[in-house]
Design a protein around this motif. Structure first.
Motif, PDB file in Angstrom:
ATOM      1  N   HIS A 139      -9.127  -1.560  12.315  1.00 18.84           N
ATOM      2  CA  HIS A 139      -9.601  -0.861  11.124  1.00 18.84           C
ATOM      3  C   HIS A 139      -8.862  -1.380   9.901  1.00 18.84           C
ATOM      4  CE1 HIS A 139     -11.995   1.892  13.418  1.00 18.84           C
ATOM      5  NE2 HIS A 139     -10.960   2.278  14.130  1.00 18.84           N
ATOM      6  N   VAL A 140      -9.545  -1.416   8.780  1.00 16.76           N
ATOM      7  CA  VAL A 140      -8.949  -1.924   7.543  1.00 16.76           C
ATOM      8  C   VAL A 140      -9.134  -0.890   6.439  1.00 16.76           C
ATOM      9  CG1 VAL A 140      -9.020  -3.741   5.796  1.00 16.76           C
ATOM     10  CG2 VAL A 140      -9.415  -4.317   8.211  1.00 16.76           C
ATOM     11  N   ILE A 141      -8.003  -0.405   5.943  1.00 16.23           N
ATOM     12  CA  ILE A 141      -8.042   0.486   4.778  1.00 16.23           C
ATOM     13  C   ILE A 141      -7.562  -0.313   3.569  1.00 16.23           C
ATOM     14  CG2 ILE A 141      -7.215   2.633   3.739  1.00 16.23           C
ATOM     15  CD1 ILE A 141      -6.498   3.642   6.526  1.00 16.23           C
ATOM     16  N   LEU A 142      -8.414  -0.409   2.568  1.00 14.85           N
ATOM     17  CA  LEU A 142      -8.003  -1.035   1.319  1.00 14.85           C
ATOM     18  C   LEU A 142      -7.672   0.062   0.324  1.00 14.85           C
ATOM     19  CD1 LEU A 142     -10.744  -3.784   0.652  1.00 14.85           C
ATOM     20  CD2 LEU A 142      -8.590  -4.001   1.943  1.00 14.85           C
ATOM     21  N   SER A 143      -6.525  -0.086  -0.348  1.00 13.24           N
ATOM     22  CA  SER A 143      -6.345   0.689  -1.572  1.00 13.24           C
ATOM     23  C   SER A 143      -6.491  -0.328  -2.694  1.00 13.24           C
ATOM     24  CB  SER A 143      -4.986   1.389  -1.602  1.00 13.24           C
ATOM     25  OG  SER A 143      -3.941   0.465  -1.444  1.00 13.24           O
ATOM     26  N   THR A 144      -7.065   0.089  -3.783  1.00 13.37           N
ATOM     27  CA  THR A 144      -7.355  -0.896  -4.832  1.00 13.37           C
ATOM     28  C   THR A 144      -6.999  -0.365  -6.214  1.00 13.37           C
ATOM     29  OG1 THR A 144      -9.059  -2.332  -5.780  1.00 13.37           O
ATOM     30  CG2 THR A 144      -9.799  -0.171  -5.028  1.00 13.37           C
ATOM     31  N   GLU A 145      -6.462  -1.270  -7.022  1.00 12.30           N
ATOM     32  CA  GLU A 145      -6.159  -0.900  -8.404  1.00 12.30           C
ATOM     33  C   GLU A 145      -7.437  -0.556  -9.156  1.00 12.30           C
ATOM     34  OE1 GLU A 145      -3.312  -0.531 -10.123  1.00 12.30           O
ATOM     35  OE2 GLU A 145      -2.110  -0.954  -8.338  1.00 12.30           O
ATOM     36  N   GLU A 146      -8.508  -1.238  -8.774  1.00 18.22           N
ATOM     37  CA  GLU A 146      -9.709  -1.161  -9.591  1.00 18.22           C
ATOM     38  C   GLU A 146     -10.941  -1.354  -8.701  1.00 18.22           C
ATOM     39  OE1 GLU A 146     -11.263  -3.720 -13.491  1.00 18.22           O
ATOM     40  OE2 GLU A 146      -9.480  -4.341 -12.410  1.00 18.22           O
ATOM     41  N   ILE A 147     -11.977  -0.557  -8.929  1.00 17.01           N
ATOM     42  CA  ILE A 147     -13.245  -0.791  -8.241  1.00 17.01           C
ATOM     43  C   ILE A 147     -14.185  -1.463  -9.237  1.00 17.01           C
ATOM     44  CG2 ILE A 147     -15.258   0.310  -7.179  1.00 17.01           C
ATOM     45  CD1 ILE A 147     -13.366   2.332  -5.922  1.00 17.01           C
ATOM     46  N   PRO A 186      -5.134   3.433  -8.547  1.00 17.91           N
ATOM     47  CA  PRO A 186      -4.401   2.768  -9.630  1.00 17.91           C
ATOM     48  C   PRO A 186      -2.907   3.065  -9.482  1.00 17.91           C
ATOM     49  CG  PRO A 186      -6.253   4.062 -10.481  1.00 17.91           C
ATOM     50  CD  PRO A 186      -6.096   4.431  -9.050  1.00 17.91           C
ATOM     51  N   PHE A 187      -2.081   2.076  -9.707  1.00 20.96           N
ATOM     52  CA  PHE A 187      -0.635   2.202  -9.489  1.00 20.96           C
ATOM     53  C   PHE A 187      -0.329   2.506  -8.016  1.00 20.96           C
ATOM     54  CE2 PHE A 187      -0.105   2.293 -14.060  1.00 20.96           C
ATOM     55  CZ  PHE A 187       1.127   1.679 -14.229  1.00 20.96           C
ATOM     56  N   GLY A 188      -1.217   2.037  -7.142  1.00 25.05           N
ATOM     57  CA  GLY A 188      -1.056   2.329  -5.720  1.00 25.05           C
ATOM     58  C   GLY A 188       0.183   1.732  -5.094  1.00 25.05           C
ATOM     59  N   CYS A 189       0.749   0.712  -5.715  1.00 26.40           N
ATOM     60  CA  CYS A 189       1.969   0.125  -5.165  1.00 26.40           C
ATOM     61  C   CYS A 189       3.225   0.825  -5.672  1.00 26.40           C
ATOM     62  CB  CYS A 189       2.038  -1.364  -5.474  1.00 26.40           C
ATOM     63  SG  CYS A 189       3.445  -2.162  -4.699  1.00 26.40           S
ATOM     64  N   LEU A 202      -3.268  -1.808   6.374  1.00 27.94           N
ATOM     65  CA  LEU A 202      -3.209  -1.162   5.061  1.00 27.94           C
ATOM     66  C   LEU A 202      -2.962  -2.261   4.040  1.00 27.94           C
ATOM     67  CD1 LEU A 202      -0.586   1.605   6.001  1.00 27.94           C
ATOM     68  CD2 LEU A 202      -3.078   1.754   6.262  1.00 27.94           C
ATOM     69  N   ILE A 203      -3.930  -2.472   3.163  1.00 27.37           N
ATOM     70  CA  ILE A 203      -3.812  -3.588   2.224  1.00 27.37           C
ATOM     71  C   ILE A 203      -4.138  -3.103   0.823  1.00 27.37           C
ATOM     72  CG2 ILE A 203      -4.639  -5.899   1.637  1.00 27.37           C
ATOM     73  CD1 ILE A 203      -5.413  -6.157   4.646  1.00 27.37           C
ATOM     74  N   HIS A 204      -3.201  -3.359  -0.089  1.00 28.29           N
ATOM     75  CA  HIS A 204      -3.440  -3.006  -1.479  1.00 28.29           C
ATOM     76  C   HIS A 204      -3.973  -4.236  -2.211  1.00 28.29           C
ATOM     77  CE1 HIS A 204      -3.188  -0.541  -4.995  1.00 28.29           C
ATOM     78  NE2 HIS A 204      -2.490  -1.456  -5.641  1.00 28.29           N
ATOM     79  N   VAL A 205      -5.130  -4.088  -2.836  1.00 27.84           N
ATOM     80  CA  VAL A 205      -5.755  -5.239  -3.498  1.00 27.84           C
ATOM     81  C   VAL A 205      -5.891  -4.974  -4.992  1.00 27.84           C
ATOM     82  CG1 VAL A 205      -7.022  -5.803  -1.377  1.00 27.84           C
ATOM     83  CG2 VAL A 205      -8.156  -4.448  -3.152  1.00 27.84           C
ATOM     84  N   ASN A 206      -6.095  -6.041  -5.734  1.00 28.12           N
ATOM     85  CA  ASN A 206      -6.273  -5.898  -7.177  1.00 28.12           C
ATOM     86  C   ASN A 206      -7.622  -5.282  -7.510  1.00 28.12           C
ATOM     87  OD1 ASN A 206      -4.396  -8.311  -6.656  1.00 28.12           O
ATOM     88  ND2 ASN A 206      -3.994  -7.790  -8.795  1.00 28.12           N
ATOM     89  N   PRO A 262       0.824  -1.215   0.000  1.00 28.30           N
ATOM     90  CA  PRO A 262       0.000   0.000   0.000  1.00 28.30           C
ATOM     91  C   PRO A 262       0.858   1.264   0.000  1.00 28.30           C
ATOM     92  CG  PRO A 262       0.159  -0.864   2.206  1.00 28.30           C
ATOM     93  CD  PRO A 262       0.972  -1.794   1.343  1.00 28.30           C
ATOM     94  N   SER A 263       1.684   1.430  -1.028  1.00 27.85           N
ATOM     95  CA  SER A 263       2.664   2.522  -1.030  1.00 27.85           C
ATOM     96  C   SER A 263       1.995   3.887  -0.980  1.00 27.85           C
ATOM     97  CB  SER A 263       3.545   2.420  -2.274  1.00 27.85           C
ATOM     98  OG  SER A 263       4.079   1.123  -2.376  1.00 27.85           O
ATOM     99  N   SER A 264       0.873   4.034  -1.707  1.00 24.34           N
ATOM    100  CA  SER A 264       0.226   5.357  -1.742  1.00 24.34           C
ATOM    101  C   SER A 264      -0.297   5.725  -0.347  1.00 24.34           C
ATOM    102  CB  SER A 264      -0.911   5.378  -2.768  1.00 24.34           C
ATOM    103  OG  SER A 264      -1.923   4.451  -2.428  1.00 24.34           O
TER     104      SER A 264
END
Lengths: 327, 284
Positions: free
Chosen positions: A219-227, A254-257, A189-193, A67-69
């Protein structure tokens, strides 16, 4: 009824968050059960769910599907005194330490250069030695809602002595067995596809412990490439590994990593990783942070102004092996 | 096969490790670095269907070579696997006894095969040199049936006392020491592989034992680069240098970027060539 106590043969002296499974259950009880739209900006998500002093767990790392962003936003918001779970981390911990955000690190493995070394030597950051697997396993215990789990390693090492592990006599076999305490991070913090607006999420490819990390955390924050549409989720339910009710925030990134890779989508930007490495070696991390974090208002702005479309397309084209991810 | 006359220390270490690997065993390798390259080299040369498990949950991948420069940042490294799982799952497989050999790189190792990947010099809280940490090595060295360690032969690496025990070998060497620490029975270090010497462990004392020495080196030369004295049996055998074929595959297919195989060069002169009159393949 006869009682007998289980002998504790040895215990580590490391500091750790005492497990409190009932507190973790109460956090769960208080979460919204309805399907509500959880989309928000990275600014809002970090503001709401990351506090000074939070125990933060991320998955995977800044090299791959991390979850770089969100981490850059944590630095931008000058969060302080964080306790990181560095289970197979990369230079994530270094970045957050350079940003002055960190005071404690549970380490499995992480990139270590002068920034971490200096911070540890000067007492600004305290490290607690675990292992990648032990940290992933502590998250599993947290995810299961139990206070500890037994495992057949950690014993016989100085990791044991510097950790919160215990060696007990197993009441079933009578043999020594190690216990590690559950960890229930304040925020994951989890980055998902892919995920839908409610947080039903898909993670493609091998991973560290995205599910355990999500399930263990308050608490869970997802960042995602795509919704994607919930209808799409419901057509292929086997692909969902994190259900909506554990998720607090969905950040479209998008490009969150970046500069890391999301396998199947884009490769890591080696040029950027070298720029980071050089900044650490040459002691110019402030300039690096100014360019990539403070000097831009958001992830989107960073991608547009600092990375650019041509580079993004190149990184996508470079990821030549896509089999197995979106098929 | 013709022996090479110039190669790096890391190339030698990777080559020797790869020769020990066979298709009947399942390997657990770190996510990148020399252990992964050793198994990839074995796969190219003598064990095409060899299977390995990676800490990130990848099971038995069939990566197409040439390998990318930055394995962790490229999907290719996990490609053509039989399963993509996660870290806990592959650790469970090791804990359950399915993974035969763990292959690991060590910063510092002692006479009983305990090793350090945490810090050197100073104290834990004020280290002179801090390293990345145990990573997955502790579970791999605890749970796999056997452990192979790869490291350079240097006095500061083969030490009497580790600065920090990150991962267990035979602990203090006494019988049952691993079991008493809560580790599975019947496990432990198997080989320590360096550019000039290969070691095993004495069955009784669990002390490191010299098995093979490269023809350009000697037992005395090896011992002079170790703080502790290993068991030196009468039947120390020669360690055959990397062959041209091994190096060619390693350089062009396994690590074409040269990032991991880079190291100190070993250049053999005529005398060293003559010394290896009857090379014996690895020590197995």
């Amino acid at each position: 009824m006869t009682t007998r106590s289980i002998p504790v043969l040895d215990q580590g002296a490391g500091e750790f968050r005492p497990p409190d499974p009932d507190a973790a259950r109460r956090w769960a009880r208080d979460k919204d059960r309805r399907l509500v739209d959880k989309r928000m900006t990275e600014q809002a998500a970090v503001e709401r769910f990351v506090a000074d002093g939070s125990y933060v767990s991320y998955d995977t790392n800044v090299w791959r599907r991390g979850p770089s962003s969100l981490m850059r936003e944590i630095i931008r918001q000058h969060k302080r005194d964080l306790w990181l779970a560095a289970k197979f981390s990369a230079h994530d911990a270094t970045l957050l330490t350079a940003g002055g955000c960190v005071s404690k690190i549970d380490v499995g493995w992480m990139e270590v250069g002068r920034i971490i070394t200096d911070a540890v030597r000067e007492g600004r950051v305290k490290m607690f030695e675990w292992t990648n697997g032990a940290l992933a396993y502590r998250h599993l215990a947290g995810a299961l809602g139990v206070p500890f789990l037994p495992l057949r390693y950690v014993g016989g090492t100085d990791v044991f002595h510097n950790s919160g592990a215990q060696l007990i006599e197993d009441p079933y076999t009578g043999q020594p067995v190690c216990l590690v305490p559950a960890v229930n991070p304040d925020v994951a913090l989890i980055h998902v596809n892919q995920c839908d607006i409610y947080g039903n999420a898909r993670v493609f490819g091998p991973g560290l412990a995205p599910v355990e990390t999500a399930m263990a955390s308050r608490h869970v924050i997802l960042s995602t490439e795509e919704i994607i549409d919930t209808d799409e989720i419901r057509k292929h339910p086997a692909q969902t590994t994190i259900p909506y009710y554990v998720v607090d925030a969905v950040v479209h990134a998008p490009f969150g990593c970046y500069p890391g890779s999301v396998p199947g989508l884009y490769r890591a930007d080696l040029e950027h990783l070298m720029e980071f490495g050089a900044a650490q070696l040459q002691g110019t991390m402030d300039a690096y942070l100014e360019k990539w974090v403070y000097g831009v208002a958001s992830h989107t702005e960073m991608m547009e102004k600092r990375v650019g479309l041509a580079k993004m397309q190149q990184l996508q084209a470079d990821e030549t092996h896509t089999e197995g991810y979106y098929t | 096969m013709s022996s090479a006359t110039s190669f790096t220390d890391n190339e030698a270490i990777i080559t020797y490790a790869s020769r020990l690997m066979d298709e009947n065993r399942l390997y657990f390798v770190a996510i990148g670095g020399p252990p992964l390259l050793a198994v990839l080299l074995a796969k190219q040369l003598h064990a095409p269907s060899i299977a390995y498990v990676v800490e990130d949950g990848t099971i038995a991948p069939e990566m197409r070579l040439p390998a990318p420069a930055f394995m962790i940042g490229a999907g290719l490294a996990s490609s053509r696997a039989v399963a993509w799982t996660d870290m806990n799952t592959v650790d469970f497989h090791a804990s359950r006894g399915y993974i035969d050999d763990g292959v690991l790189a060590a910063v510092q190792v002692d006479a009983y095969g305990n090793f350090n990947s945490t810090f050197a010099g100073g104290t834990y809280d004020r280290p002179e040199r801090r390293f990345g940490g145990p990573g997955g090595a502790t579970e791999i060295a605890s749970l796999c049936w056997r452990t192979m360690l790869m490291t350079r032969l240097q006095r500061r690496k083969f030490v009497e006392k580790l600065d920090f025990v990150s991962s267990p070998g035979y602990i203090d060497g006494t019988p049952g020491a691993r079991e008493r620490a809560g580790l599975p029975a019947g496990t432990g270090p198997y080989r320590v592989i360096t550019e000039r010497a290969m070691f095993g462990f004495d069955e009784e004392t669990h002390r490191m034992k010299l098995l093979a020495v490269a023809p350009w080196s000697s037992i005395d030369d090896v011992l002079s680069d170790m703080e502790f004295r290993p068991v030196v049996p009468d039947d120390v055998v020669p360690l055959e240098p990397p062959t041209e074929r091994e190096l060619d595959v390693l350089r062009t297919q396994v690590d074409p970027s040269g990032r991991t195989i880079a190291g100190d060069w070993i250049v053999l002169d005529g005398a060293a060539q003559a010394a290896k009159a009857a090379p014996v393949a690895g020590a197995s």
